[in-house]
Design an enzyme around this catalytic site. Structure first.
Site, PDB file in Angstrom:
ATOM      1  CG  ASP A  50      -5.937 -35.653 -24.793  1.00 58.82           C
ATOM      2  OD1 ASP A  50      -6.694 -34.796 -25.292  1.00 58.82           O
ATOM      3  OD2 ASP A  50      -6.101 -36.112 -23.651  1.00 58.82           O
ATOM      4  CB  ILE A  51      -6.117 -31.412 -29.192  1.00 56.12           C
ATOM      5  CG1 ILE A  51      -7.622 -31.557 -28.989  1.00 56.12           C
ATOM      6  CG2 ILE A  51      -5.654 -32.015 -30.501  1.00 56.12           C
ATOM      7  CD1 ILE A  51      -8.429 -30.629 -29.880  1.00 56.12           C
TER       8      ILE A  51
ATOM      9  CG  ASN B 207     -12.308 -34.903 -37.169  1.00 57.55           C
ATOM     10  OD1 ASN B 207     -13.378 -34.484 -37.596  1.00 57.55           O
ATOM     11  ND2 ASN B 207     -12.220 -36.035 -36.472  1.00 57.55           N
TER      12      ASN B 207
ATOM     13  CB  SER C 161     -20.525 -27.469 -36.518  1.00 57.07           C
ATOM     14  OG  SER C 161     -21.905 -27.755 -36.557  1.00 57.07           O
TER      15      SER C 161
ATOM     16  CE1 TYR D 163     -19.518 -30.155 -31.669  1.00 52.30           C
ATOM     17  CE2 TYR D 163     -21.363 -29.260 -32.923  1.00 52.30           C
ATOM     18  CZ  TYR D 163     -20.167 -29.968 -32.870  1.00 52.30           C
ATOM     19  OH  TYR D 163     -19.626 -30.478 -34.029  1.00 52.30           O
TER      20      TYR D 163
ATOM     21  CB  VAL E 123     -21.305 -36.758 -40.776  1.00 49.42           C
ATOM     22  CG1 VAL E 123     -20.708 -38.109 -41.134  1.00 49.42           C
ATOM     23  CG2 VAL E 123     -20.861 -35.701 -41.781  1.00 49.42           C
TER      24      VAL E 123
ATOM     25  CB  THR F 127     -20.379 -39.700 -36.594  1.00 47.94           C
ATOM     26  OG1 THR F 127     -20.858 -38.463 -36.046  1.00 47.94           O
ATOM     27  CG2 THR F 127     -19.850 -39.466 -37.994  1.00 47.94           C
TER      28      THR F 127
END
Length: 288
Positions: free
Chosen positions: A84-85, A112, A158, A209, A244, A246
């Site tokens: 868990d970063i 990622n 991104s 984000y 993408v 997802t």
């Protein structure tokens, strides 16, 4: 067992992260870095989901057809490890384990792991910057001492981090940034502006984000510069996987996860001519 190559992928139990692990195993045999057995650590916060992802890959039709995995006579082996970063203790535990198990070093880390949240209030900004910017850089600093001299770091950013959404003043601050502290000061100013309800007046988009990913591009660039100045030959780059399909894009993406995995995989195991500190998409360098 010892391995000739070792790679780590964070946030890899689904989506682009999972596809990156699959593509690494598929593409490694033809990689110029192929020199024998290859261990890929698939990491995720949730042990159950991470272990299920490894099992799914072990039964993956594409990998079986290509005989990519060791169990089918191939070169690659995939192992799960919890990470868990956003938890410094979790980063340290994994880094210590890598150091103890792989004394000769790790070849690459693909960061990622990241989050995208609804809204842009002060709490959303704090949580988003915390994971996508601060924690990712903390993980980079923990992994750098474990990398081989020819090692690589690939940070998933991104196109939403592109600088066309900022005032000239903020954009110029990003472009002039040379150190992580320079970039962090911009992240702090954004968080303060959101708290005061003045982010637009301060020259920022109202998008936690997007700003976190601009920070990731700038932070990666600064980290690469710092390592180069120390005489290190590590290659440290950021990239956008594209839009993408997802969970993060709520199924609206136009690329498959496997298509999104191509650029990060290229930056990890192909010949990138020594490039470092750059931002990439569609396997090409991009202007930030």
């Amino acid at each position: 067992m010892s391995y000739n190559r070792i790679g780590v992928v964070t946030g890899a139990n689904k989506g682009v992260g999972l596809a990156i692990v699959r593509q690494l195993a598929l593409q490694y045999p033809k990689s110029p870095l192929n020199n024998g057995s290859f261990l890929i650590y698939l990491t995720a916060r949730d042990q159950g989901r991470g272990e299920a992802a490894v099992k799914a890959l072990e039964q993956d039709a594409q990998l079986k057809s290509a005989k990519a995995l060791k169990a089918d006579g191939g070169l690659s082996e995939i192992k799960f490890h919890a990470l868990d970063i956003t938890d410094s203790g979790s980063i340290k535990t994994f880094a210590d384990q890598l150091k103890q198990t792989h004394g000769d070093g790790v070849d690459f880390v693909i960061n990622n792991a990241g989050i995208a949240m609804e809204g842009s209030n002060a709490q959303v900004v704090k949580t988003t910057l915390g994971c996508n910017y601060y924690s990712t850089l903390e993980a980079c600093h923990a992994f750098i001492p474990l990398l081989k001299s020819t090692g690589r770091i690939v940070n998933l950013a991104s196109m939403s981090g592109h600088l066309n959404k900022y005032s000239d003043e903020v954009r110029n601050r990003f472009l002039a940034s040379k150190t992580e502290d320079d970039v962090t000061s911009i992240m702090k100013d954004f968080a303060s502006a959101v708290e005061a309800g003045r982010e637009k007046e301060a020259g920022f988009p109202s998008a936690a984000y997007a700003v976190s990913k601009a920070g990731m591009i700038g932070g990666t660039r600064a980290l690469a510069r710092s390592e180069k100045e120390k005489g290190s030959s590590l290659l440290i780059n950021s990239c956008c996987p594209g839009y993408v399909n997802t969970d993060m894009t709520k199924g609206n993406g136009t690329k498959s996860p496997d298509e999104g995995a191509q650029t990060p995989v290229m930056l990890a195991i192909q010949d990138i001519k020594g490039h470092t500190g750059l931002f990439w998409q569609n396997e090409k360098q991009l202007e930030w």
